[in-house]
Design a protein around this motif. Structure first.
Motif, mmCIF file in Angstrom:
data_model
loop_
_atom_site.group_PDB
_atom_site.id
_atom_site.type_symbol
_atom_site.label_atom_id
_atom_site.label_comp_id
_atom_site.label_asym_id
_atom_site.label_seq_id
_atom_site.Cartn_x
_atom_site.Cartn_y
_atom_site.Cartn_z
ATOM 1 N N ILE A 40 81.591 34.430 58.361
ATOM 2 C CA ILE A 40 82.825 33.986 58.976
ATOM 3 C C ILE A 40 82.583 32.604 59.580
ATOM 4 C CG2 ILE A 40 82.317 35.202 61.152
ATOM 5 C CD1 ILE A 40 85.376 35.665 61.401
ATOM 6 N N ASP A 41 83.468 31.690 59.276
ATOM 7 C CA ASP A 41 83.366 30.305 59.751
ATOM 8 C C ASP A 41 82.044 29.682 59.302
ATOM 9 O OD1 ASP A 41 85.815 30.858 60.822
ATOM 10 O OD2 ASP A 41 85.107 31.136 62.867
ATOM 11 N N CYS A 42 81.165 29.286 60.223
ATOM 12 C CA CYS A 42 79.935 28.564 59.878
ATOM 13 C C CYS A 42 78.712 29.468 59.774
ATOM 14 C CB CYS A 42 79.659 27.477 60.914
ATOM 15 S SG CYS A 42 80.960 26.237 61.048
ATOM 16 N N LYS A 43 78.892 30.765 59.754
ATOM 17 C CA LYS A 43 77.761 31.698 59.742
ATOM 18 C C LYS A 43 77.882 32.641 58.549
ATOM 19 C CE LYS A 43 74.351 33.916 62.152
ATOM 20 N NZ LYS A 43 73.192 33.333 62.847
ATOM 21 N N SER A 44 76.758 32.978 57.955
ATOM 22 C CA SER A 44 76.768 33.949 56.855
ATOM 23 C C SER A 44 75.575 34.874 56.980
ATOM 24 C CB SER A 44 76.758 33.243 55.500
ATOM 25 O OG SER A 44 75.627 32.412 55.375
ATOM 26 N N TRP A 45 75.723 36.080 56.431
ATOM 27 C CA TRP A 45 74.693 37.106 56.478
ATOM 28 C C TRP A 45 74.592 37.796 55.127
ATOM 29 C CZ3 TRP A 45 78.954 36.957 59.721
ATOM 30 C CH2 TRP A 45 78.730 36.632 61.060
ATOM 31 N N GLN A 46 73.633 38.682 55.025
ATOM 32 C CA GLN A 46 73.603 39.680 53.953
ATOM 33 C C GLN A 46 73.945 41.010 54.579
ATOM 34 O OE1 GLN A 46 69.776 39.467 51.873
ATOM 35 N NE2 GLN A 46 70.917 38.862 50.071
ATOM 36 N N VAL A 47 74.874 41.720 53.975
ATOM 37 C CA VAL A 47 75.359 42.981 54.527
ATOM 38 C C VAL A 47 74.254 44.030 54.485
ATOM 39 C CG1 VAL A 47 76.934 44.886 54.076
ATOM 40 C CG2 VAL A 47 77.778 42.532 54.024
ATOM 41 N N GLY A 48 74.074 44.710 55.619
ATOM 42 C CA GLY A 48 73.104 45.797 55.709
ATOM 43 C C GLY A 48 73.763 47.149 55.508
ATOM 44 N N PHE A 63 87.769 31.427 58.864
ATOM 45 C CA PHE A 63 87.576 31.473 57.409
ATOM 46 C C PHE A 63 86.555 32.557 57.093
ATOM 47 C CE2 PHE A 63 85.864 29.910 53.292
ATOM 48 C CZ PHE A 63 87.059 29.900 52.584
ATOM 49 N N LEU A 64 87.016 33.604 56.429
ATOM 50 C CA LEU A 64 86.144 34.700 55.998
ATOM 51 C C LEU A 64 85.695 34.427 54.573
ATOM 52 C CD1 LEU A 64 85.012 37.626 56.535
ATOM 53 C CD2 LEU A 64 87.121 38.451 55.450
ATOM 54 N N HIS A 65 84.385 34.511 54.310
ATOM 55 C CA HIS A 65 83.881 34.222 52.968
ATOM 56 C C HIS A 65 82.841 35.261 52.566
ATOM 57 C CE1 HIS A 65 80.542 32.186 55.192
ATOM 58 N NE2 HIS A 65 81.531 31.769 55.961
ATOM 59 N N TYR A 66 82.751 35.516 51.256
ATOM 60 C CA TYR A 66 81.866 36.575 50.768
ATOM 61 C C TYR A 66 81.596 36.375 49.286
ATOM 62 C CZ TYR A 66 86.633 38.181 49.902
ATOM 63 O OH TYR A 66 87.957 38.242 49.529
ATOM 64 N N ASP A 127 81.741 50.606 67.265
ATOM 65 C CA ASP A 127 81.073 49.411 67.789
ATOM 66 C C ASP A 127 79.646 49.191 67.269
ATOM 67 O OD1 ASP A 127 80.771 47.142 69.644
ATOM 68 O OD2 ASP A 127 79.380 48.467 70.677
ATOM 69 N N PRO A 128 78.785 50.216 67.197
ATOM 70 C CA PRO A 128 77.408 49.978 66.725
ATOM 71 C C PRO A 128 77.328 49.462 65.284
ATOM 72 C CG PRO A 128 77.590 52.112 67.823
ATOM 73 C CD PRO A 128 78.979 51.617 67.605
ATOM 74 N N TYR A 129 78.408 49.605 64.537
ATOM 75 C CA TYR A 129 78.406 49.204 63.130
ATOM 76 C C TYR A 129 79.098 47.854 62.908
ATOM 77 C CZ TYR A 129 77.419 54.173 62.847
ATOM 78 O OH TYR A 129 76.871 55.421 63.028
ATOM 79 N N LEU A 130 79.488 47.188 64.011
ATOM 80 C CA LEU A 130 80.185 45.916 63.927
ATOM 81 C C LEU A 130 79.261 44.786 64.381
ATOM 82 C CD1 LEU A 130 83.600 46.982 65.535
ATOM 83 C CD2 LEU A 130 83.071 46.807 63.089
ATOM 84 N N GLY A 131 79.170 43.740 63.594
ATOM 85 C CA GLY A 131 78.380 42.578 63.981
ATOM 86 C C GLY A 131 79.184 41.668 64.891
ATOM 87 N N PRO A 132 78.566 41.080 65.928
ATOM 88 C CA PRO A 132 79.304 40.195 66.844
ATOM 89 C C PRO A 132 79.597 38.843 66.210
ATOM 90 C CG PRO A 132 76.990 40.236 67.435
ATOM 91 C CD PRO A 132 77.151 41.237 66.330
ATOM 92 N N TYR A 133 80.723 38.276 66.578
ATOM 93 C CA TYR A 133 81.057 36.932 66.123
ATOM 94 C C TYR A 133 79.977 35.954 66.589
ATOM 95 C CZ TYR A 133 83.520 32.525 65.507
ATOM 96 O OH TYR A 133 83.854 31.247 65.134
ATOM 97 N N PRO A 134 79.569 34.990 65.770
ATOM 98 C CA PRO A 134 78.485 34.063 66.128
ATOM 99 C C PRO A 134 78.951 32.974 67.105
ATOM 100 C CG PRO A 134 79.334 33.520 63.969
ATOM 101 C CD PRO A 134 80.038 34.778 64.384
#
Length: 235
Positions: A40-48, A63-66, A127-134
């Motif tokens: 989202i925006d300027c941060k990206s991850w690999q989904v766990g 901006f959501l990207h995937y 909540d435990p399954y949600l990543g915080p906004y960067p």
């Protein structure tokens, strides 16, 4: 979420975090395969394996990207990145489910008020399954988008609702009949030049509705019949 591509986590006061959790928007993204690239925006991850979405998102334009990723047994190749602009309100919950056939997020579930209400009622359990906004990159995102309104983003975004890193193209001619295909250049012999090779390629065009809708900049900045003085003044 797993590893991030940039930035580092921010230590946040528990009271501030609770307020952000309660007042920020939440993206609930169900069924996203493990290993999918998502950001989202300027941060990206690999989904766990535990990923169910992103929480504590500040209201406003994001901006959501995937991009889909093949499993390691199938080569692990990444698909082209796709994204979309989202305008989020305080405490809004946006629900999407992964469509494995299209390898895309389907947001139609957000229109199901009963399902969204059920998620809102169980948000603390989720909540435990949600990543915080960067938040460590929020200032950078704001500096890039402070002149970008929701209206402009919607006007630029393709009619399909998705912005893809690669153009979605289709042949100009479908070649449904054997006769049509027979009239095309043969590809079973070596090309004698670059030009010949290019001529053999099928003519492609953008799939309707997938193109970015950039504003048309007029070549002339003055009205018809303007005097030379007016042209200089308006140019």
């Amino acid at each position: 979420m797993a590893s991030g591509s940039s930035g580092s986590s921010v230590d946040m006061d528990p009271d501030v975090a609770l307020r952000l959790f309660e007042e920020g928007a939440t993206l609930v993204l169900l069924g996203v395969p493990q290993g999918t690239g998502l950001g989202i925006d300027c941060k990206s991850w690999q989904v766990g394996p535990r990923f169910r979405g992103v929480k504590m998102i500040p209201p406003g334009l994001h901006f959501l990207h995937y991009n889909s990723v093949n499993s390691p047994s199938c080569g692990g190749e990444s698909g082209p990145k796709t994204g979309l602009f989202l305008s989020l309100k305080p405490r809004e919950i946006l629900l999407a489910k992964w469509d494995p056939k299209e390898e895309d997020l389907d947001f139609s579930a957000s229109k199901n008020e009963e399902e969204v209400s059920r998620i809102r009622a169980n948000l603390k359990e989720l909540d435990p399954y949600l990543g915080p906004y960067p938040y460590e990159l929020m200032r950078k995102w704001v500096s890039l988008t402070d002149r970008l309104s929701e209206e402009v983003a919607n006007n630029l975004q393709p009619l399909s609702g998705r912005i893809c890193a690669f153009s979605d193209v289709i042949p100009e001619t479908e070649y449904r009949h054997t006769k049509d295909r027979a009239e095309q250049p043969r590809n079973d012999t070596a090309c004698q030049s670059m030009r010949e090779g290019l001529d053999r390629l099928p003519r492609m065009k953008l799939r309707e509705g997938t193109e970015l809708r950039f504003s048309v900049i007029p070549k002339k900045t003055y009205p018809p019949g303007a005097t030379p003085a007016e042209k200089c003044l308006l140019s």
